[in-house]
Design a protein around this motif. Structure first.
Motif, PDB file in Angstrom:
ATOM      1  N   GLU A 118     -80.236 -34.878-133.935  1.00 18.65           N
ATOM      2  CA  GLU A 118     -79.749 -34.442-135.237  1.00 18.65           C
ATOM      3  C   GLU A 118     -80.917 -34.044-136.144  1.00 18.65           C
ATOM      4  OE1 GLU A 118     -76.469 -34.161-136.247  1.00 18.65           O
ATOM      5  OE2 GLU A 118     -76.038 -34.540-134.128  1.00 18.65           O
ATOM      6  N   ALA A 119     -81.977 -34.818-136.113  1.00 11.66           N
ATOM      7  CA  ALA A 119     -83.125 -34.538-136.978  1.00 11.66           C
ATOM      8  C   ALA A 119     -83.813 -33.228-136.603  1.00 11.66           C
ATOM      9  CB  ALA A 119     -84.124 -35.686-136.897  1.00 11.66           C
ATOM     10  N   LEU A 120     -83.863 -32.916-135.323  1.00 16.49           N
ATOM     11  CA  LEU A 120     -84.567 -31.716-134.877  1.00 16.49           C
ATOM     12  C   LEU A 120     -83.957 -30.436-135.422  1.00 16.49           C
ATOM     13  CD1 LEU A 120     -85.475 -32.602-131.183  1.00 16.49           C
ATOM     14  CD2 LEU A 120     -87.079 -32.116-133.041  1.00 16.49           C
ATOM     15  N   VAL A 121     -82.667 -30.461-135.706  1.00 15.43           N
ATOM     16  CA  VAL A 121     -82.030 -29.281-136.288  1.00 15.43           C
ATOM     17  C   VAL A 121     -82.707 -28.924-137.609  1.00 15.43           C
ATOM     18  CG1 VAL A 121     -79.893 -28.319-137.213  1.00 15.43           C
ATOM     19  CG2 VAL A 121     -79.828 -29.777-135.177  1.00 15.43           C
ATOM     20  N   GLY A 122     -82.941 -29.937-138.438  1.00 16.95           N
ATOM     21  CA  GLY A 122     -83.627 -29.717-139.710  1.00 16.95           C
ATOM     22  C   GLY A 122     -85.107 -29.454-139.524  1.00 16.95           C
ATOM     23  N   PHE A 123     -85.748 -30.203-138.616  1.00 22.53           N
ATOM     24  CA  PHE A 123     -87.173 -30.014-138.376  1.00 22.53           C
ATOM     25  C   PHE A 123     -87.479 -28.568-137.970  1.00 22.53           C
ATOM     26  CE2 PHE A 123     -87.933 -34.714-136.930  1.00 22.53           C
ATOM     27  CZ  PHE A 123     -87.709 -35.139-138.228  1.00 22.53           C
ATOM     28  N   ARG A 124     -86.567 -27.981-137.210  1.00 24.06           N
ATOM     29  CA  ARG A 124     -86.785 -26.628-136.688  1.00 24.06           C
ATOM     30  C   ARG A 124     -86.329 -25.533-137.638  1.00 24.06           C
ATOM     31  NH1 ARG A 124     -84.445 -28.504-130.792  1.00 24.06           N
ATOM     32  NH2 ARG A 124     -86.445 -29.127-129.864  1.00 24.06           N
ATOM     33  N   SER A 125     -85.736 -25.924-138.776  1.00 26.32           N
ATOM     34  CA  SER A 125     -85.228 -24.928-139.718  1.00 26.32           C
ATOM     35  C   SER A 125     -86.363 -24.319-140.526  1.00 26.32           C
ATOM     36  CB  SER A 125     -84.206 -25.562-140.662  1.00 26.32           C
ATOM     37  OG  SER A 125     -84.845 -26.469-141.552  1.00 26.32           O
ATOM     38  N   SER A 126     -86.099 -23.148-141.076  1.00 29.57           N
ATOM     39  CA  SER A 126     -87.112 -22.471-141.888  1.00 29.57           C
ATOM     40  C   SER A 126     -87.432 -23.261-143.156  1.00 29.57           C
ATOM     41  CB  SER A 126     -86.629 -21.063-142.257  1.00 29.57           C
ATOM     42  OG  SER A 126     -85.400 -21.131-142.980  1.00 29.57           O
ATOM     43  N   LYS A 127     -86.480 -24.077-143.620  1.00 23.66           N
ATOM     44  CA  LYS A 127     -86.701 -24.852-144.843  1.00 23.66           C
ATOM     45  C   LYS A 127     -87.926 -25.746-144.719  1.00 23.66           C
ATOM     46  CE  LYS A 127     -84.681 -28.273-147.947  1.00 23.66           C
ATOM     47  NZ  LYS A 127     -83.498 -29.030-148.372  1.00 23.66           N
ATOM     48  N   HIS A 128     -88.144 -26.295-143.522  1.00 26.10           N
ATOM     49  CA  HIS A 128     -89.239 -27.255-143.350  1.00 26.10           C
ATOM     50  C   HIS A 128     -90.402 -26.685-142.543  1.00 26.10           C
ATOM     51  CE1 HIS A 128     -87.011 -30.269-145.390  1.00 26.10           C
ATOM     52  NE2 HIS A 128     -86.105 -30.437-144.451  1.00 26.10           N
ATOM     53  N   GLU A 129     -90.457 -25.369-142.469  1.00 24.30           N
ATOM     54  CA  GLU A 129     -91.528 -24.741-141.696  1.00 24.30           C
ATOM     55  C   GLU A 129     -92.907 -25.193-142.163  1.00 24.30           C
ATOM     56  OE1 GLU A 129     -92.993 -20.252-140.346  1.00 24.30           O
ATOM     57  OE2 GLU A 129     -91.304 -20.515-141.732  1.00 24.30           O
ATOM     58  N   ASN A 130     -93.076 -25.347-143.466  1.00 24.58           N
ATOM     59  CA  ASN A 130     -94.378 -25.719-144.014  1.00 24.58           C
ATOM     60  C   ASN A 130     -94.433 -27.143-144.547  1.00 24.58           C
ATOM     61  OD1 ASN A 130     -95.518 -23.077-143.592  1.00 24.58           O
ATOM     62  ND2 ASN A 130     -94.291 -22.369-145.334  1.00 24.58           N
ATOM     63  N   ASN A 131     -93.375 -27.918-144.286  1.00 26.31           N
ATOM     64  CA  ASN A 131     -93.346 -29.307-144.741  1.00 26.31           C
ATOM     65  C   ASN A 131     -93.738 -30.252-143.609  1.00 26.31           C
ATOM     66  OD1 ASN A 131     -92.450 -28.660-147.312  1.00 26.31           O
ATOM     67  ND2 ASN A 131     -90.291 -28.834-146.782  1.00 26.31           N
ATOM     68  N   PRO A 132     -94.258 -31.421-143.945  1.00 20.63           N
ATOM     69  CA  PRO A 132     -94.504 -32.419-142.893  1.00 20.63           C
ATOM     70  C   PRO A 132     -93.193 -32.821-142.245  1.00 20.63           C
ATOM     71  CG  PRO A 132     -94.722 -33.412-145.069  1.00 20.63           C
ATOM     72  CD  PRO A 132     -94.610 -31.930-145.287  1.00 20.63           C
ATOM     73  N   LYS A 133     -93.249 -33.108-140.960  1.00 22.29           N
ATOM     74  CA  LYS A 133     -92.051 -33.515-140.221  1.00 22.29           C
ATOM     75  C   LYS A 133     -92.399 -34.767-139.426  1.00 22.29           C
ATOM     76  CE  LYS A 133     -92.167 -29.265-138.716  1.00 22.29           C
ATOM     77  NZ  LYS A 133     -92.728 -28.471-139.849  1.00 22.29           N
ATOM     78  N   ALA A 134     -91.559 -35.799-139.578  1.00 24.59           N
ATOM     79  CA  ALA A 134     -91.866 -37.059-138.904  1.00 24.59           C
ATOM     80  C   ALA A 134     -90.594 -37.800-138.525  1.00 24.59           C
ATOM     81  CB  ALA A 134     -92.730 -37.943-139.796  1.00 24.59           C
ATOM     82  N   PHE A 135     -90.648 -38.429-137.375  1.00 27.51           N
ATOM     83  CA  PHE A 135     -89.584 -39.347-136.935  1.00 27.51           C
ATOM     84  C   PHE A 135     -90.294 -40.622-136.511  1.00 27.51           C
ATOM     85  CE2 PHE A 135     -86.349 -41.472-134.670  1.00 27.51           C
ATOM     86  CZ  PHE A 135     -85.132 -40.901-135.015  1.00 27.51           C
ATOM     87  N   ILE A 136     -90.093 -41.672-137.306  1.00 25.83           N
ATOM     88  CA  ILE A 136     -90.790 -42.937-137.088  1.00 25.83           C
ATOM     89  C   ILE A 136     -89.788 -44.039-136.755  1.00 25.83           C
ATOM     90  CG2 ILE A 136     -92.297 -44.678-138.112  1.00 25.83           C
ATOM     91  CD1 ILE A 136     -93.310 -42.468-140.008  1.00 25.83           C
ATOM     92  N   VAL A 137     -90.044 -44.740-135.674  1.00 31.14           N
ATOM     93  CA  VAL A 137     -89.255 -45.915-135.313  1.00 31.14           C
ATOM     94  C   VAL A 137     -90.047 -47.161-135.672  1.00 31.14           C
ATOM     95  CG1 VAL A 137     -88.351 -47.283-133.394  1.00 31.14           C
ATOM     96  CG2 VAL A 137     -87.928 -44.826-133.465  1.00 31.14           C
ATOM     97  N   THR A 138     -89.408 -48.080-136.368  1.00 31.70           N
ATOM     98  CA  THR A 138     -90.027 -49.380-136.621  1.00 31.70           C
ATOM     99  C   THR A 138     -89.939 -50.199-135.344  1.00 31.70           C
ATOM    100  OG1 THR A 138     -89.389 -49.317-138.959  1.00 31.70           O
ATOM    101  CG2 THR A 138     -89.986 -51.463-138.029  1.00 31.70           C
ATOM    102  N   GLY A 139     -91.062 -50.348-134.672  1.00 35.09           N
ATOM    103  CA  GLY A 139     -91.074 -51.034-133.392  1.00 35.09           C
ATOM    104  C   GLY A 139     -91.509 -52.481-133.524  1.00 35.09           C
ATOM    105  N   ASN A 140     -91.829 -53.064-132.394  1.00 38.81           N
ATOM    106  CA  ASN A 140     -92.464 -54.379-132.361  1.00 38.81           C
ATOM    107  C   ASN A 140     -93.227 -54.517-131.043  1.00 38.81           C
ATOM    108  OD1 ASN A 140     -90.636 -55.257-130.327  1.00 38.81           O
ATOM    109  ND2 ASN A 140     -89.234 -56.112-131.837  1.00 38.81           N
ATOM    110  N   SER A 141     -93.812 -55.667-130.821  1.00 41.37           N
ATOM    111  CA  SER A 141     -94.705 -55.866-129.679  1.00 41.37           C
ATOM    112  C   SER A 141     -93.986 -56.122-128.358  1.00 41.37           C
ATOM    113  CB  SER A 141     -95.654 -57.040-129.962  1.00 41.37           C
ATOM    114  OG  SER A 141     -96.457 -56.795-131.084  1.00 41.37           O
ATOM    115  N   LEU A 142     -92.667 -56.306-128.374  1.00 43.75           N
ATOM    116  CA  LEU A 142     -91.975 -56.700-127.155  1.00 43.75           C
ATOM    117  C   LEU A 142     -92.225 -55.762-125.970  1.00 43.75           C
ATOM    118  CD1 LEU A 142     -88.590 -58.012-128.634  1.00 43.75           C
ATOM    119  CD2 LEU A 142     -90.321 -59.353-127.416  1.00 43.75           C
ATOM    120  N   PRO A 143     -92.231 -54.417-126.157  1.00 50.57           N
ATOM    121  CA  PRO A 143     -92.474 -53.555-124.993  1.00 50.57           C
ATOM    122  C   PRO A 143     -93.862 -53.710-124.378  1.00 50.57           C
ATOM    123  CG  PRO A 143     -91.407 -52.318-126.742  1.00 50.57           C
ATOM    124  CD  PRO A 143     -91.840 -53.623-127.332  1.00 50.57           C
ATOM    125  N   THR A 144     -94.789 -54.323-125.102  1.00 52.45           N
ATOM    126  CA  THR A 144     -96.157 -54.487-124.593  1.00 52.45           C
ATOM    127  C   THR A 144     -96.336 -55.807-123.850  1.00 52.45           C
ATOM    128  OG1 THR A 144     -97.079 -55.646-126.532  1.00 52.45           O
ATOM    129  CG2 THR A 144     -96.919 -53.248-126.653  1.00 52.45           C
TER     130      THR A 144
END
Length: 236
Positions: A118-144
């Motif tokens: 869903e986020a990629l639709v906006g990330f790829r739009s012309s509106k955000h061509e020159n804006n920062p784009k980020a998708f951040i997951v709040t993780g933790n150490s369990l996978p390590t």
């Protein structure tokens, strides 16, 4: 409310979610706060856009993005801060975790994929061509951890799924999206004391702001209580 910079915080808790949202609003973002039971009036009074979302349900995630896209515009920043933990009845026996708890943890983890689509639709739009784009997951150490505690099975499954998905998208990215599985660690790189985590909201906000605005860097991002990237570690 309108802004060319739009952020969506999924999981607007009192620690990480609220701190990240406050900093983004301060920086000029229109911020949508997503939770299962939003206090609509209070959220609006605080200057945010309330969104009802259940991160265990794909259709709920899609509906939340649709509402934000219509009322605020597509987000250029998404913070996936949803989390679920229910311990096994017997902390030493993972089979005692109720099946619905296992399913809930796995669903929240796998639905990162839905949120990214869903986020990629906006990330790829012309509106955000020159804006920062980020998708951040709040993780933790369990996978390590090679042998995580059985009592944390539901949360462990969730975070392992999330970090795998984020890693795949980070490696495949071609439009400059800052994908990150970011999590707080102790100075030695281990799981920090819980009381430190409970006070870590402002630190998360500072680090996430840096991740949003960086040009490049590791998607597996571990940071210490002072907000600095852990110096040396084996990346996921």
């Amino acid at each position: 409310m309108s802004s060319s910079l739009v952020a969506f915080v999924i999981g607007a808790g009192a620690n990480v979610g609220s701190s990240v949202a406050a900093l983004l609003k301060e920086k000029g973002y229109a911020v949508a706060l997503g939770s299962r039971k939003p206090d609509t009036q209070k959220v609006k009074q605080d200057g945010y856009y309330p969104v009802k979302i259940d991160a265990t349900e794909k259709d709920s995630i899609k509906a939340a993005f649709a509402a934000i896209n219509t009322d605020l515009g597509p987000p250029n920043v998404v913070v996936y801060n949803a989390a679920f933990h229910q311990p096994s009845t017997d902390p030493s026996d993972p089979s005692t975790l109720p099946l619905d708890a296992f399913d809930k943890g796995a669903s929240i983890g796998s639905n990162v994929f839905v949120a990214i689509q869903e986020a990629l639709v906006g990330f790829r739009s012309s509106k955000h061509e020159n804006n920062p784009k980020a998708f951040i997951v709040t993780g933790n150490s369990l996978p390590t951890i090679k042998a995580p505690p059985a009592a944390y099975l539901a949360l462990d499954i969730q975070k392992v799924i999330e970090q795998r998905i984020i890693g795949q998208f980070a490696r495949a990215d071609r439009i400059g999206v800052q994908f990150a599985f970011a999590f707080l660690v102790s100075e030695s790189g281990d799981i920090p004391p819980y009381d430190i985590f409970l006070k870590s909201g402002p630190t998360h906000a500072k680090v996430y702001w840096e991740l949003i605005n960086r040009k490049e860097g590791p998607w597996d991002y571990r940071f210490t209580p002072d907000g600095k990237k852990l110096a040396e570690y084996e990346f996921l």
